[in-house]
Design an enzyme around this catalytic site. Structure first.
Site, PDB file in Angstrom:
ATOM      1  N   TYR A 112       0.919  -1.208  -0.141  1.00  0.00           N
ATOM      2  CA  TYR A 112       0.089  -0.129  -0.122  1.00  0.00           C
ATOM      3  C   TYR A 112       0.863   1.311   0.101  1.00  0.00           C
ATOM      4  CZ  TYR A 112      -3.534   3.508   1.363  1.00  0.00           C
ATOM      5  OH  TYR A 112      -4.059   4.683   1.649  1.00  0.00           O
ATOM      6  N   ASP A 153      -1.952  -1.300  -3.966  1.00  0.00           N
ATOM      7  CA  ASP A 153      -2.375  -0.024  -4.278  1.00  0.00           C
ATOM      8  C   ASP A 153      -1.134   0.852  -4.259  1.00  0.00           C
ATOM      9  OD1 ASP A 153      -3.484   2.646  -4.508  1.00  0.00           O
ATOM     10  OD2 ASP A 153      -4.555   2.567  -2.743  1.00  0.00           O
ATOM     11  N   HIS A 254     -12.089   1.344  -4.381  1.00  0.00           N
ATOM     12  CA  HIS A 254     -11.026   0.573  -5.458  1.00  0.00           C
ATOM     13  C   HIS A 254     -12.061  -0.893  -5.866  1.00  0.00           C
ATOM     14  CE1 HIS A 254      -7.221   2.608  -4.587  1.00  0.00           C
ATOM     15  NE2 HIS A 254      -7.974   3.070  -3.529  1.00  0.00           N
TER      16      HIS A 254
END
Length: 261
Positions: A112, A153, A254
């Site tokens: 992340y 991500d 998302h």
């Protein structure tokens, strides 16, 4: 073998979305980001009830990453500090953003990446420092594991076609030239974008802002990625964005991206 990445924007808020999706899509490994929960409160029982196993690296209210696997997770590394010396990592593991495992001989790294908040802010400088250490981290892993999948991500749209409207993107966080170059430095280790192996046109996104009817208008960004070493890139037979979970009530902003070998 199928592996997915999904920023769930709170694993407890989106737990039913995750378990329903895994039941309908029985993949080998789901890499999730923004779990937003300390490890002691991660919903292991719910994950186990559908036949999966989980390993988490989380914190209260922010960040957090986890691995959800059909097979027991025998080797899990949490944070940069599991691989790199403390003096290089510094305070970067205070935010829980990195977790990795090995599945069927493939080292899978779930990330992340920091958002950066605003250009030239403290969080933006932190993001660039984080990406620099990520490169060091992956360089070490590549020495240990020639088959490497790095997903998550990334909070970076690497190309203009990854943004619904790239006008003015040079001044917008997640799309500045500096951020793109920092990510390219990482990819120069020998990693390639699985999605672009199969889909080269624009209009495909993995994140849509909750505001301004972003999803309805398909005003999105492609910032969730699978990056592969050459052997895995050659073995990949598909990489798709599953838009269906974004259509649910109270969805994450998302949606999953799935690569298959």
């Amino acid at each position: 073998m199928k592996i997915a990445t999904w920023n769930v924007n709170s694993i407890r808020t989106r737990l039913t979305h995750v378990t329903d999706w895994l039941t309908a899509n029985p993949i080998e490994l789901l890499c999730v980001q923004e779990t937003k929960v300390v490890d002691e409160l991660f919903p292991h029982e719910a994950i186990q009830s559908i036949g999966y196993h989980a390993a988490a690296f989380g914190q209260k209210s922010y960040n957090g990453v986890a691995l959800i696997s059909r097979s027991p997770l025998e080797h899990v590394d949490r944070g940069f500090g599991a691989i790199l010396p403390a003096e290089l990592v510094g305070d970067l593991d205070d935010q829980k953003r990195v977790i990795s495992t090995v599945i069927d001989g493939v080292r899978v790294v779930n990330l992340y990446v920091p958002n950066g908040s605003a250009v030239d802010s403290e969080k933006y400088i932190y993001k660039l420092r984080w990406l620099k250490v990520l490169r060091e981290y992956l360089a070490v892993l590549l020495e240990q594991s020639p088959s490497l999948l790095v997903c998550g991500d990334f909070n970076v749209a690497l190309e203009d076609i990854d943004i619904h409207n790239p006008k003015g993107r040079e001044k917008q966080v997640m799309a500045t030239d500096v951020e793109r170059e920092a990510l390219r430095q990482v990819l120069e280790l020998g990693l390639s974008d699985a999605f672009r192996k199969f889909t080269t046109e624009s209009g495909h996104f993995s994140w849509w802002d909750y505001r301004s009817a972003g999803f309805r208008r398909n005003a999105g960004w492609r910032i969730d990625h699978h990056y592969l070493t050459p052997d895995l890139y050659d073995r990949a037979i598909s990489c798709v964005i599953d838009r269906a979970p974004r259509e649910l009530e109270q969805p994450s902003d998302h949606t999953p991206v799935v690569v298959e070998f």
